[in-house]
Design an enzyme around this catalytic site. Structure first.
Site, PDB file in Angstrom:
ATOM      1  N   ARG A  39      48.140  27.617  42.590  1.00 37.40           N
ATOM      2  CA  ARG A  39      46.693  27.550  42.839  1.00 37.40           C
ATOM      3  C   ARG A  39      46.173  26.115  42.801  1.00 37.40           C
ATOM      4  O   ARG A  39      45.251  25.764  43.551  1.00 37.40           O
ATOM      5  CB  ARG A  39      45.959  28.400  41.801  1.00 37.40           C
ATOM      6  CG  ARG A  39      44.483  28.530  42.084  1.00 37.40           C
ATOM      7  CD  ARG A  39      43.886  29.653  41.256  1.00 37.40           C
ATOM      8  NE  ARG A  39      42.473  29.866  41.520  1.00 37.40           N
ATOM      9  CZ  ARG A  39      41.521  29.717  40.594  1.00 37.40           C
ATOM     10  NH1 ARG A  39      41.845  29.359  39.354  1.00 37.40           N
ATOM     11  NH2 ARG A  39      40.266  29.940  40.916  1.00 37.40           N
ATOM     12  N   HIS A  43      43.704  24.459  45.628  1.00 38.99           N
ATOM     13  CA  HIS A  43      42.395  23.883  45.309  1.00 38.99           C
ATOM     14  C   HIS A  43      42.350  22.378  45.552  1.00 38.99           C
ATOM     15  O   HIS A  43      41.277  21.814  45.771  1.00 38.99           O
ATOM     16  CB  HIS A  43      41.996  24.209  43.867  1.00 38.99           C
ATOM     17  CG  HIS A  43      41.491  25.607  43.711  1.00 38.99           C
ATOM     18  ND1 HIS A  43      40.604  25.986  42.736  1.00 38.99           N
ATOM     19  CD2 HIS A  43      41.752  26.740  44.422  1.00 38.99           C
ATOM     20  CE1 HIS A  43      40.338  27.289  42.847  1.00 38.99           C
ATOM     21  NE2 HIS A  43      41.035  27.762  43.853  1.00 38.99           N
ATOM     22  N   ASN A  71      36.669  25.845  39.789  1.00 31.37           N
ATOM     23  CA  ASN A  71      37.698  25.257  38.917  1.00 31.37           C
ATOM     24  C   ASN A  71      37.390  25.363  37.429  1.00 31.37           C
ATOM     25  O   ASN A  71      38.300  25.522  36.612  1.00 31.37           O
ATOM     26  CB  ASN A  71      37.873  23.764  39.259  1.00 31.37           C
ATOM     27  CG  ASN A  71      38.407  23.546  40.660  1.00 31.37           C
ATOM     28  OD1 ASN A  71      39.135  24.386  41.186  1.00 31.37           O
ATOM     29  ND2 ASN A  71      38.047  22.423  41.274  1.00 31.37           N
ATOM     30  N   HIS A 170      48.271  35.895  45.834  1.00 33.01           N
ATOM     31  CA  HIS A 170      47.711  36.759  44.789  1.00 33.01           C
ATOM     32  C   HIS A 170      48.661  37.886  44.385  1.00 33.01           C
ATOM     33  O   HIS A 170      48.265  38.819  43.700  1.00 33.01           O
ATOM     34  CB  HIS A 170      46.352  37.312  45.222  1.00 33.01           C
ATOM     35  CG  HIS A 170      45.254  36.279  45.229  1.00 33.01           C
ATOM     36  ND1 HIS A 170      43.958  36.567  45.583  1.00 33.01           N
ATOM     37  CD2 HIS A 170      45.273  34.953  44.900  1.00 33.01           C
ATOM     38  CE1 HIS A 170      43.229  35.458  45.490  1.00 33.01           C
ATOM     39  NE2 HIS A 170      43.996  34.469  45.085  1.00 33.01           N
TER      40      HIS A 170
HETATM   41  C1  HEM Z   1      41.439  33.669  50.481  1.00 31.75           C
HETATM   42  C2  HEM Z   1      40.570  33.186  49.638  1.00 31.75           C
HETATM   43  C3  HEM Z   1      40.803  33.098  48.161  1.00 31.75           C
HETATM   44  C4  HEM Z   1      39.922  33.456  47.191  1.00 31.75           C
HETATM   45  C5  HEM Z   1      38.516  33.994  47.415  1.00 31.75           C
HETATM   46  C6  HEM Z   1      40.573  33.256  45.930  1.00 31.75           C
HETATM   47  C7  HEM Z   1      39.987  33.483  44.692  1.00 31.75           C
HETATM   48  C8  HEM Z   1      40.656  33.479  43.498  1.00 31.75           C
HETATM   49  C9  HEM Z   1      40.063  33.823  42.225  1.00 31.75           C
HETATM   50  C10 HEM Z   1      38.616  34.176  41.996  1.00 31.75           C
HETATM   51  C11 HEM Z   1      41.041  33.746  41.302  1.00 31.75           C
HETATM   52  C12 HEM Z   1      40.917  34.028  39.813  1.00 31.75           C
HETATM   53  C13 HEM Z   1      40.371  32.819  39.090  1.00 31.75           C
HETATM   54  C14 HEM Z   1      39.830  33.118  37.728  1.00 31.75           C
HETATM   55  O1  HEM Z   1      39.374  34.238  37.513  1.00 31.75           O
HETATM   56  O2  HEM Z   1      39.845  32.220  36.861  1.00 31.75           O
HETATM   57  C15 HEM Z   1      42.250  33.353  41.965  1.00 31.75           C
HETATM   58  C16 HEM Z   1      43.468  33.189  41.358  1.00 31.75           C
HETATM   59  C17 HEM Z   1      44.603  32.735  41.999  1.00 31.75           C
HETATM   60  N1  HEM Z   1      44.669  32.289  43.299  1.00 31.75           N
HETATM   61 FE1  HEM Z   1      43.272  32.570  44.718  1.00 31.75          FE
HETATM   62  N2  HEM Z   1      41.840  32.783  46.143  1.00 31.75           N
HETATM   63  C18 HEM Z   1      42.020  32.667  47.494  1.00 31.75           C
HETATM   64  C19 HEM Z   1      43.144  32.164  48.124  1.00 31.75           C
HETATM   65  C20 HEM Z   1      44.258  31.693  47.469  1.00 31.75           C
HETATM   66  C21 HEM Z   1      45.321  30.933  48.083  1.00 31.75           C
HETATM   67  C22 HEM Z   1      45.347  30.501  49.551  1.00 31.75           C
HETATM   68  C23 HEM Z   1      46.234  30.684  47.117  1.00 31.75           C
HETATM   69  C24 HEM Z   1      47.532  29.933  47.212  1.00 31.75           C
HETATM   70  C25 HEM Z   1      48.236  29.778  48.315  1.00 31.75           C
HETATM   71  C26 HEM Z   1      45.754  31.292  45.903  1.00 31.75           C
HETATM   72  C27 HEM Z   1      46.423  31.336  44.714  1.00 31.75           C
HETATM   73  C28 HEM Z   1      45.942  31.908  43.549  1.00 31.75           C
HETATM   74  C29 HEM Z   1      46.758  32.143  42.375  1.00 31.75           C
HETATM   75  C30 HEM Z   1      48.258  31.922  42.267  1.00 31.75           C
HETATM   76  C31 HEM Z   1      45.904  32.643  41.383  1.00 31.75           C
HETATM   77  C32 HEM Z   1      46.262  32.993  39.938  1.00 31.75           C
HETATM   78  C33 HEM Z   1      46.179  31.724  39.092  1.00 31.75           C
HETATM   79  C34 HEM Z   1      46.510  31.880  37.627  1.00 31.75           C
HETATM   80  O3  HEM Z   1      46.907  32.940  37.163  1.00 31.75           O
HETATM   81  O4  HEM Z   1      46.337  30.866  36.909  1.00 31.75           O
HETATM   82  N3  HEM Z   1      44.539  31.865  46.147  1.00 31.75           N
HETATM   83  N4  HEM Z   1      41.989  33.175  43.306  1.00 31.75           N
END
Ligand code: HEM
Ligand SMILES: [Ca+2]
Length: 297
Positions: A39, A43, A71, A170
């Site tokens: 992530r 970002h 973030n 995800h």
């Molecule tokens: C398509 C639009 C996307 C949205 C709206 C989105 C939104 C989010 C949100 C809200 C979270 C949880 C954050 C939290 O609650 O603290 C999250 C977690 C995550 N996102 Fe996305 N995301 C998107 C695309 C992506 C992309 C493109 C990647 C990587 C290629 C990605 C990788 C991740 C990962 C791996 C997590 C888990 C992180 C952790 O456990 O520390 N996301 N995302």
């Protein structure tokens, strides 16, 4: 100038081994860290391109990206990036950028959790600036609909197909209640049993339990496979934005194709990661090679 896979072949061939060993030990200690590192790369790349702008700490005279809404209280893993940077600086001082370390570490995280492998293009340099407003405006919020998701990716030169494939990240990691509360209480495109399970760990009142965690993939949040798309088919996407990818719209067929073929997902995910890594890098003599990823030299 362009990025290439051979950029460090002579100047720091050991970089790959050094990154991999720190990533593997961080994931051995805590599996979620692999997700957190992937992530960080996303970002970073969505704000000023993949230039490690995300890694800069705030100071009294410098506003970075870490406190921006997507973030703040959410991105993690900076200590692992620091540990990689020190290992790499010992090996080849002043040679490898923090931006490239993020790109390589993201790949190694995916591989370590069972996902596809690919050659990472390198040669990026580090920014001397960051953009708080860019972090707020360019990174999609979980309340996004399909059209908004598509246009925020298009703004980075990424297609709707890339967006659906990259969202497969995800399949690993966790989200906080504040980011999925509205989906589990207000939306109708969600499995009833799944909604009540998630409600039990996420109170309906905002301000209560905001930081309670739930897995983005309910079955295997530490394994990189195509389960994310299977969940969407079962209306068990955790975020509103996740379920938007399979909600009777233009991307349903692509989701279905990844359910049928994990190798199709892996191939498109790799294409997406390489394209995302190509977003407006600093090259040549632009920017710098930071000594410490948290501050400019
Ligand atoms: C398509 C639009 C996307 C949205 C709206 C989105 C939104 C989010 C949100 C809200 C979270 C949880 C954050 C939290 O609650 O603290 C999250 C977690 C995550 N996102 Fe996305 N995301 C998107 C695309 C992506 C992309 C493109 C990647 C990587 C290629 C990605 C990788 C991740 C990962 C791996 C997590 C888990 C992180 C952790 O456990 O520390 N996301 N995302
Ligand atoms: Ca950036």
């Amino acid at each position: 100038q362009q990025l290439s896979t051979g950029f460090y072949s002579y100047s720091c061939p050991g970089v790959y081994g050094a990154v991999k060993s720190v990533v593997e030990s961080a994931i051995a200690k805590e599996k979620r860290m692999g997700a957190s590192i992937v992530r960080l790369f996303f970002h970073d790349c969505f704000v000023q391109g993949c230039d490690a702008s995300l890694l800069l700490d705030d100071t009294s005279s410098f506003q970075g990206e870490k406190m921006a809404t997507p973030n703040n209280g959410s991105v993690r893993g900076f200590e692992v990036i620091d540990a990689i940077k020190s290992a790499v600086e010992k090996l080849c001082p002043g040679v490898v950028s923090c931006a490239d370390i993020l790109a390589i570490a993201a790949r190694d995280s995916v591989v370590t959790l069972g996902g596809p492998n690919w050659d990472v293009k390198v040669g990026r340099r580090d920014s001397t600036t960051a953009s708080f407003s860019g972090a707020n405006n360019n990174i999609p919020p979980p309340s996004s609909g399909l059209a908004n998701l598509t246009s925020l990716f298009a703004a980075q030169g990424l297609s709707q197909k890339d967006m659906v494939a990259l969202s497969g990240a995800h399949t690993i990691g966790q989200a906080r209640c504040t980011n999925f509360r509205a989906h589990i209480y207000n939306d109708t495109d969600i499995d009833g049993g799944f909604a009540s399970t998630r409600q039990s760990g996420c109170p309906s009142t905002s301000g209560q339990g905001d930081n309670n965690l739930a897995p983005l993939d309910l079955q295997t949040p530490t394994v990189f496979e195509n389960n994310y798309y299977k969940n969407l088919l079962a209306k068990k996407g955790l975020l509103h934005s996740d379920q938007e990818l399979f909600n009777g719209g233009a991307t349903d067929a692509q989701v279905q194709s990844y359910v049928s073929s994990q190798s199709a997902f892996f191939a498109d995910f790799v294409t997406g990661m390489v394209k995302m890594g190509d977003v407006t890098p600093l090259t040549g003599s632009a920017g710098q090679i930071r000594k410490n990823c948290r501050r400019i030299n």
